[in-house]
Motif scaffolding. Structure first.
Motif, mmCIF file in Angstrom:
data_model
loop_
_atom_site.group_PDB
_atom_site.id
_atom_site.type_symbol
_atom_site.label_atom_id
_atom_site.label_comp_id
_atom_site.label_asym_id
_atom_site.label_seq_id
_atom_site.Cartn_x
_atom_site.Cartn_y
_atom_site.Cartn_z
ATOM 1 N N ASN A 299 0.850 -1.195 0.000
ATOM 2 C CA ASN A 299 0.000 0.000 0.000
ATOM 3 C C ASN A 299 0.882 1.240 0.000
ATOM 4 O OD1 ASN A 299 -1.731 2.096 0.458
ATOM 5 N ND2 ASN A 299 -2.596 1.294 2.349
ATOM 6 N N PRO A 300 1.234 1.754 -1.175
ATOM 7 C CA PRO A 300 2.137 2.906 -1.256
ATOM 8 C C PRO A 300 1.578 4.181 -0.640
ATOM 9 C CG PRO A 300 2.024 1.749 -3.360
ATOM 10 C CD PRO A 300 0.919 1.208 -2.509
ATOM 11 N N SER A 301 0.299 4.200 -0.297
ATOM 12 C CA SER A 301 -0.314 5.382 0.322
ATOM 13 C C SER A 301 -0.419 5.254 1.841
ATOM 14 C CB SER A 301 -1.717 5.611 -0.252
ATOM 15 O OG SER A 301 -1.690 5.744 -1.641
ATOM 16 N N TYR A 302 0.186 4.240 2.431
ATOM 17 C CA TYR A 302 -0.037 3.941 3.843
ATOM 18 C C TYR A 302 0.784 4.878 4.728
ATOM 19 C CZ TYR A 302 -1.566 0.800 7.585
ATOM 20 O OH TYR A 302 -2.167 0.264 8.696
ATOM 21 N N ALA A 303 0.161 5.965 5.163
ATOM 22 C CA ALA A 303 0.857 7.001 5.924
ATOM 23 C C ALA A 303 1.463 6.455 7.210
ATOM 24 C CB ALA A 303 -0.118 8.137 6.247
ATOM 25 N N HIS A 304 0.731 5.609 7.922
ATOM 26 C CA HIS A 304 1.216 5.115 9.208
ATOM 27 C C HIS A 304 2.473 4.275 9.042
ATOM 28 C CE1 HIS A 304 -0.307 3.830 13.459
ATOM 29 N NE2 HIS A 304 0.961 4.160 13.461
ATOM 30 N N ALA A 305 2.581 3.561 7.943
ATOM 31 C CA ALA A 305 3.780 2.750 7.709
ATOM 32 C C ALA A 305 5.007 3.639 7.513
ATOM 33 C CB ALA A 305 3.574 1.845 6.495
ATOM 34 N N TYR A 306 4.840 4.750 6.777
ATOM 35 C CA TYR A 306 5.956 5.692 6.629
ATOM 36 C C TYR A 306 6.358 6.251 7.996
ATOM 37 C CZ TYR A 306 5.223 5.757 1.554
ATOM 38 O OH TYR A 306 5.120 5.403 0.234
ATOM 39 N N SER B 146 4.513 10.948 5.986
ATOM 40 C CA SER B 146 3.315 10.473 6.676
ATOM 41 C C SER B 146 2.314 11.599 6.895
ATOM 42 C CB SER B 146 3.706 9.852 8.021
ATOM 43 O OG SER B 146 2.564 9.441 8.737
ATOM 44 N N LEU B 147 2.790 12.748 7.328
ATOM 45 C CA LEU B 147 1.908 13.877 7.592
ATOM 46 C C LEU B 147 1.261 14.393 6.311
ATOM 47 C CD1 LEU B 147 4.069 15.772 10.238
ATOM 48 C CD2 LEU B 147 1.894 14.611 10.642
#
Length: 439
Positions: free
Chosen positions: A277-284, A307-308
């Motif tokens: 999931n390239p949009s996964y903010a929490h992972a970043y 992430s922000l």
């Protein structure tokens, strides 16, 4: 007076409009409308939106905005172009749910916010007894239609198909609805519902993922032991085994590995989550956390900022802001650290890490009087705060623990001397702590 969180994040959104989406068109799912006379459909409407976002997030060729961010913006705005501008997206998905006797009617549409044109609209009718049996198939169909409209003939990547008992699916969706309320009673009720779901279907991926996230938040709130965190890691592994293609299971494992100080393993799970999931903010964000607690605060800033940008208003943003402040503290950027610490405490007034970073920045920049007031605020929010509180954080060595605790003690000493707090147990050696010099 509660701050307007939307106002706090708008500068970040505007400054980052060219990244990380680059030239890719992003999409946001707006809250579905529910008739005021049918409030019992609200949890179902939120569940449909969450599942749409989760399914769309697996389509790697365009970013998807998180539910928290899109819902928060939509709560304050109703103009499609304005919503899209604030979220940094081109496409919006909106819809509604209505009950007609025993049937459920659903309308969904895809909007190009640049032109305000409706690119696609569809109406569905589900028989109430068959609702939960077919809802997952309907969402998959909707995602396929959306991606076809967005990207032509490019298909949605295949992923493991989930089949749940209808009552298990309902229990999980109700639990998620309670968790999104963020209240103490809601958390307890959500946990009860998940326990019931897992008793019926122990390998349900969604129930396992949501249960793992619940345990992580509980561990943070109560600073639970390593044994309890290890149990949560096993729960995350069960979620991955149930659906290895769901990025959230890998994130749940990363969160547990970080608290267990297994940072290499945590990074592997974070990288896998981002790959899925390239949009996964929490992972970043958790990539940044790994860098932060392994003595690389400079390298933590970029993933925190990413992430922000992807998700400026989710429930954990206060923590990302506080960790960004922490990174600036460890680097020695006192002004930047103070800015992020105060943004964090504006969103979560009782968050001790944000207050500690504010205290540290003020002490290290020589503003002891302001630091004393910040320390009094910290102790009011967290009366039992002490070195053990800082030591629970997964630092690899004691050096950074000592750094933050010395700053706290310097501010506490001055707060006592000026009568801001009363502490008769002041240590004999604390008369020297005010001599701290900037790093």
């Amino acid at each position: 007076h509660e701050p307007n969180t939307l106002d706090l994040v708008r500068p970040t959104q505007a400054a980052a409009s060219d990244s990380p989406f680059a030239d890719r068109s992003a999409i946001a799912v707006l809250p579905f409308e529910v008739d005021a006379s049918q409030p019992d459909l609200r949890y179902l409407a939120e569940g449909v939106c969450e599942d749409l976002i989760t399914s769309l997030s697996h389509v790697r060729h365009f970013p998807v905005i998180s539910k928290a961010s899109s819902f928060a913006v939509a709560a304050d705005e109703n103009d499609h172009r304005r919503i899209a501008e604030m979220l940094g997206v081109r496409y919006l998905v909106s819809g509604s749910l209505r009950r007609y006797d025993d049937d459920l009617g659903q309308t969904i549409q895809l909007i190009d916010a640049n032109t305000n044109h409706v690119l696609w609209v569809e109406k569905y009718t589900l028989k109430r007894p068959e609702l939960l049996d077919h809802l997952e198939d309907q969402i998959a169909q909707i995602v396929s239609m959306l991606t076809t409209r967005l990207e032509g003939a490019e298909a949605v990547k295949a992923r493991t198909k989930r089949r749940s008992q209808a009552n298990v699916h309902d229990l999980v969706w109700r639990a998620r609805w309670h968790f999104n309320r963020l209240g103490g009673d809601d958390a307890a009720e959500g946990k009860r519902l998940l326990d019931e779901a897992l008793s019926l279907e122990p390998s349900d991926p969604e129930a396992l993922i949501q249960r793992a996230f619940w345990h992580h938040l509980d561990a943070w709130k109560a600073q639970k032991s390593r044994d309890i965190i290890a149990n949560n890691l096993r729960l995350a592994h069960r979620a991955i085994a149930a659906d290895e293609y769901d990025s959230r299971g890998h994130l749940a494992a990363a969160l547990a590995e970080i608290l267990l100080r297994n940072f290499d393993r945590a990074l592997v799970h974070c990288e896998r989550a981002i790959q899925l999931n390239p949009s996964y903010a929490h992972a970043y964000a958790e990539v940044g956390t790994c860098k932060l607690y392994t003595g690389k605060p400079e390298e933590a800033l970029e993933p925190f900022e990413t992430s922000l940008r992807f998700n400026p208003q989710d429930y954990y943003v206060f923590n990302i802001l506080a960790q960004t402040a922490q990174a600036h503290c460890q680097i020695g950027n006192w002004e930047e650290g103070l800015k992020y610490a105060r943004r964090s405490s504006s969103l979560k007034p009782n968050f001790w890490l944000a207050h500690l970073c504010e205290v540290t920045c003020l002490v290290r920049s020589g503003e002891l009087r302001s630091a004393a007031h910040a320390c009094a605020t910290l102790l009011k929010a967290s009366p039992s705060f002490g070195r053990q509180t800082i030591a629970w954080l997964p630092f690899e060595t004691d050096d950074e623990i000592d750094f933050f605790y010395a700053s706290f003690e310097a501010a506490r000493y001055d707060a006592i001397q000026t009568g801001l707090i009363d502490d008769p147990t002041l240590g004999a050696d604390l008369s020297n702590v005010t001599r701290i010099t900037p790093r």
